[in-house]
Design a protein around this motif. Structure first.
Motif, PDB file in Angstrom:
ATOM      1  N   GLU A  10       0.858  -1.180   0.000  1.00  0.00           N
ATOM      2  CA  GLU A  10       0.000   0.000   0.000  1.00  0.00           C
ATOM      3  C   GLU A  10       0.897   1.233   0.000  1.00  0.00           C
ATOM      4  O   GLU A  10       1.892   1.282   0.712  1.00  0.00           O
ATOM      5  CB  GLU A  10      -0.914   0.005   1.216  1.00  0.00           C
ATOM      6  CG  GLU A  10      -1.991  -1.055   1.132  1.00  0.00           C
ATOM      7  CD  GLU A  10      -3.025  -0.887   2.220  1.00  0.00           C
ATOM      8  OE1 GLU A  10      -4.066  -0.279   1.948  1.00  0.00           O
ATOM      9  OE2 GLU A  10      -2.756  -1.347   3.340  1.00  0.00           O
ATOM     10  N   GLY A  83      -9.761   1.901  -0.023  1.00  0.00           N
ATOM     11  CA  GLY A  83      -8.545   1.097  -0.014  1.00  0.00           C
ATOM     12  C   GLY A  83      -8.775  -0.392   0.159  1.00  0.00           C
ATOM     13  O   GLY A  83      -7.901  -1.192  -0.152  1.00  0.00           O
ATOM     14  N   VAL A  87      -6.972  -3.339  -2.366  1.00  0.00           N
ATOM     15  CA  VAL A  87      -6.004  -4.295  -1.823  1.00  0.00           C
ATOM     16  C   VAL A  87      -6.368  -5.704  -2.284  1.00  0.00           C
ATOM     17  O   VAL A  87      -5.503  -6.463  -2.740  1.00  0.00           O
ATOM     18  CB  VAL A  87      -5.933  -4.231  -0.274  1.00  0.00           C
ATOM     19  CG1 VAL A  87      -5.157  -5.418   0.278  1.00  0.00           C
ATOM     20  CG2 VAL A  87      -5.284  -2.940   0.174  1.00  0.00           C
ATOM     21  N   TYR A 102       0.386  -1.919  -6.831  1.00  0.00           N
ATOM     22  CA  TYR A 102       0.279  -1.221  -5.552  1.00  0.00           C
ATOM     23  C   TYR A 102      -1.171  -0.856  -5.308  1.00  0.00           C
ATOM     24  O   TYR A 102      -1.971  -0.756  -6.240  1.00  0.00           O
ATOM     25  CB  TYR A 102       1.124   0.066  -5.575  1.00  0.00           C
ATOM     26  CG  TYR A 102       2.567  -0.178  -5.892  1.00  0.00           C
ATOM     27  CD1 TYR A 102       3.474  -0.472  -4.883  1.00  0.00           C
ATOM     28  CD2 TYR A 102       3.023  -0.133  -7.209  1.00  0.00           C
ATOM     29  CE1 TYR A 102       4.809  -0.717  -5.180  1.00  0.00           C
ATOM     30  CE2 TYR A 102       4.355  -0.376  -7.506  1.00  0.00           C
ATOM     31  CZ  TYR A 102       5.244  -0.662  -6.486  1.00  0.00           C
ATOM     32  OH  TYR A 102       6.556  -0.904  -6.783  1.00  0.00           O
ATOM     33  N   SER A 103      -1.503  -0.614  -4.064  1.00  0.00           N
ATOM     34  CA  SER A 103      -2.834  -0.172  -3.687  1.00  0.00           C
ATOM     35  C   SER A 103      -2.709   1.178  -2.983  1.00  0.00           C
ATOM     36  O   SER A 103      -1.830   1.360  -2.139  1.00  0.00           O
ATOM     37  CB  SER A 103      -3.482  -1.194  -2.747  1.00  0.00           C
ATOM     38  OG  SER A 103      -4.738  -0.727  -2.299  1.00  0.00           O
ATOM     39  N   ALA A 105      -3.392   3.468  -0.278  1.00  0.00           N
ATOM     40  CA  ALA A 105      -3.867   3.365   1.102  1.00  0.00           C
ATOM     41  C   ALA A 105      -4.940   4.422   1.364  1.00  0.00           C
ATOM     42  O   ALA A 105      -4.739   5.594   1.069  1.00  0.00           O
ATOM     43  CB  ALA A 105      -2.703   3.537   2.075  1.00  0.00           C
TER      44      ALA A 105
END
Length: 121
Positions: A10, A83, A87, A102-103, A105
Motif C-alpha cells: 500500500e 482502499g 487491496v 500497488y494499492s 492506502a
C-alpha cells in the motif's frame, strides 16, 4: 496460515502523487463500480470494477485482462473507495503474475481528504 495480502504494497497519497509525476509506465486503475467512477475519479484513471474480476481465473479471461491493462510490465496503482477493494484486487493481480501492483492506502476517500481533485471526464 499466512496473511492474505502480504504481497500487496500500500502506498500513501504522497507516494502516489510522486509516482504520477515521475513514472512513465504507470497505469492508475479505479476498481469501484461505473457509477462511482462517473461521479469522480483520479485524473488519468481507467475503470476496472473489482466485480469484473470475480471468477476471472481462467486463462482466456487473464489474457483479456492483460490486453486491457496493456501488459504485465507496467506499474499499476489500484484505487478503491477506501482502499479495501483495491487491496483485494491488487492481491488477485499479483497472484496472476502482475508484479508491479500497488494499492492506494485509504483509497479515493483519502485522496480527496488530502486536497487532491477528482475529475468527471
Amino acid at each position: 496460515m499466512s496473511e492474505m495480502h502480504t504481497e500487496v504494497r500500500e502506498i500513501s497519497v504522497e507516494e502516489f502523487d510522486e509516482m504520477i509525476e515521475n513514472h512513465d509506465d504507470l497505469l492508475i486503475v479505479d476498481v469501484r463500480e461505473a457509477g462511482e467512477f462517473r461521479r469522480g475519479h483520479i485524473p488519468g484513471a481507467v475503470l476496472l470494477p473489482h466485480s469484473l474480476l470475480d471468477g476471472a481465473a481462467d486463462d482466456a479471461r487473464r489474457m483479456q485482462l492483460e490486453q486491457l491493462l496493456g501488459g504485465r510490465h507496467k506499474t499499476f496503482v489500484l484505487c478503491g473507495r477506501d482502499g479495501t477493494d483495491s487491496v483485494a484486487t491488487a492481491d488477485r493481480l499479483r497472484r496472476w503474475g502482475f508484479d508491479k501492483v500497488y494499492s492506494l492506502a485509504g483509497g479515493i476517500a483519502r485522496w480527496q481528504a488530502q486536497g487532491y481533485a477528482l475529475v468527471t471526464d
